[in-house]
Design an enzyme around this catalytic site. Structure first.
Site, PDB file in Angstrom:
ATOM      1  N   ASP A 133     -69.485  36.257 -10.227  1.00 57.98           N
ATOM      2  CA  ASP A 133     -69.243  35.208  -9.250  1.00 57.98           C
ATOM      3  C   ASP A 133     -67.777  34.806  -9.174  1.00 57.98           C
ATOM      4  OD1 ASP A 133     -69.424  33.025  -7.624  1.00 57.98           O
ATOM      5  OD2 ASP A 133     -70.726  31.866  -8.941  1.00 57.98           O
ATOM      6  N   ASP A 181     -66.001  34.660  -1.903  1.00 59.69           N
ATOM      7  CA  ASP A 181     -66.995  34.210  -2.872  1.00 59.69           C
ATOM      8  C   ASP A 181     -68.128  35.223  -3.025  1.00 59.69           C
ATOM      9  OD1 ASP A 181     -68.755  32.829  -4.459  1.00 59.69           O
ATOM     10  OD2 ASP A 181     -68.661  30.980  -3.301  1.00 59.69           O
TER      11      ASP A 181
END
Length: 428
Positions: free
Chosen positions: A100, A295
């Site tokens: 992430d 992201d």
């Protein structure tokens, strides 16, 4: 003492110690001697599993709600999660994590957690790792009878509480000794529904809990990366694997050249400047000073409500899908390049109904106005993250069955129609 954090993502981390290594350093940790491989100067790719996950999307939406006044959950449409294996401790314990770029810490369930959400996942057992160290929030060791500091992460749909740990964490043959968070409590929603165990944060150091929580910083400090870089390829079908590569970039994963964009603000995000939005390769003058956070842990595209509202009006997506075949490309202008998405990337089409899958997100200055480039964007563009030079690279992703000429049309230079190289391909 409880440490509060506003970064809402579960993170899972595991460490893998190689019993035979070319170059090792001996580290004494609370009476335990651990050999950590250093100076490797190598790279490793992790194959990522791809799964549809409605609740995972709710998790991401709840994170965005921390910045936004809108109900993020009402606009969720993309529901894909990508995750792979890491290893923690001696002997190694395996866990599956989302890699992430939008969070900074590793967070995994631990055996201190007996909640149903933890029990359905692999839990890290510090007592079974000879190199594990109990830590406090200030980076000091926790004595045997000390009350442990805890970190509480609140989500729009749940909550995690965890303690601080230190151990060897490995991604394939790349290992680092680092701090992470072992969950001692997880609410059933949303965590009980995840296929993965936790999240490995890959954001810049500004988003980490402390200087020893960043896996990239720790791998680079140990001299284990060929280049201080990682790159992400996300598949858009079941006919090819997704992967994240640490220490290198794979030319075979992209069509044409990669261009680089400097990180624009030191927020901890891999955040770059966006110059405008294009429809059919025509600039719309909708967002001349917007920021974009790239992201890998988000399954959506999001942007300022004012821009999203006007963009939706100009795209004119018919609710009955009657004009779906005639919809234009939607492009984002970054560093003089238009990166285009097709209608299949930005429209939610199901049961004869169509709507733009763009979520409103209002982030005030100085961090905003902010767009989020999540999975729909990252499936079309291969992305690389350069730790040393603080920059993000973009190239058209090479997918199985997609002709090169068709793929190249997704990326257009405003100056020449062709992609202009931006400096050296890799960090030196």
């Amino acid at each position: 003492m409880a440490a509060m954090a506003g970064r809402p993502w579960p993170v899972l981390l595991l460490a893998f110690l190689l019993s035979s290594c070319l170059c090792c350093e001996s580290i004494l940790i609370e009476g335990h001697s651990a050999s950590v491989r250093t100076g490797l100067k190598s790279s490793h790719s992790v194959v990522l599993k791809r799964a549809n996950h409605t609740v995972a999307q709710k998790l991401r939406a709840s994170r965005l709600q921390a910045f936004s006044s809108v109900d993020a959950l009402s606009s969720v449409v993309h529901k894909t999660a990508y995750y792979g294996n890491i290893h923690i401790g001696h002997p190694e314990q395996t866990a599956t994590v989302v890699f992430d770029t939008g969070s900074g810490n590793l967070m995994v369930p631990s055996t201190l957690c007996d909640d149903a959400a933890c029990l359905r996942h692999k839990r890290f057992d510090a007592s079974k790792s000879s190199s594990a160290v109990n830590m406090q929030s200030d980076g000091s060791k926790a004595a045997a009878n000390d009350q442990r500091d805890q970190l509480t992460v609140t989500f729009g749909t749940g909550e995690i509480t965890g303690v601080f740990l230190k151990d060897d964490v490995c991604i394939g043959n790349l290992c680092a000794n680092m701090n992470f968070i072992g969950a001692s409590h997880e609410t059933p929603e949303p965590f009980g529904s995840f296929d993965f165990d936790g999240v490995l944060g890959l954001a810049l150091s500004g988003m980490t809990q402390g200087p020893h929580f960043s896996i990239m910083d720790r791998l680079e400090a140990a001299g284990n990366l060929k280049h201080p870089i990682f790159a992400v390829f996300l598949s858009d079908s079941e006919s090819e694997d997704s992967e994240i590569t640490f220490g290198d970039i794979k030319q075979e994963r992209m069509v044409g050249d990669m261009f680089w964009v400097p990180v624009s603000r030191h927020t901890g995000y891999w955040q770059v400047q966006m110059e405008d939005i294009a429809i059919g390769n025509k600039q719309q003058k909708l967002c001349s000073d917007c920021q974009v956070a790239v992201d890998t842990g988000t399954s959506m595209l999001a942007g300022p409500s004012r821009v999203i509202h006007e963009l939706t009006r100009r795209l004119r997506v018919a609710p009955d899908c009657s004009n779906y075949q005639d919809l234009p490309d939607l492009g984002f202008v970054v560093a003089g390049h238009v990166m285009n998405l097709k209608p299949s990337d930005y429209v939610d089409k199901s049961a004869g109904s169509c709507s733009p899958s763009l979520m409103s997100l209002d982030v005030p200055p100085p961090n905003g106005p902010l767009f989020i480039f999540g999975d729909p964007f990252l499936r079309k563009f291969y992305s690389a993250y350069d730790l040393r030079r603080q920059r993000v690279g973009f190239a058209v992703a090479r997918h199985v069955g997609v002709p090169e000429e068709k793929a190249q049309a997704l990326l257009v230079s405003l100056s020449s129609g062709k992609v202009q190289k931006a400096g050296a391909f890799l960090s030196k």
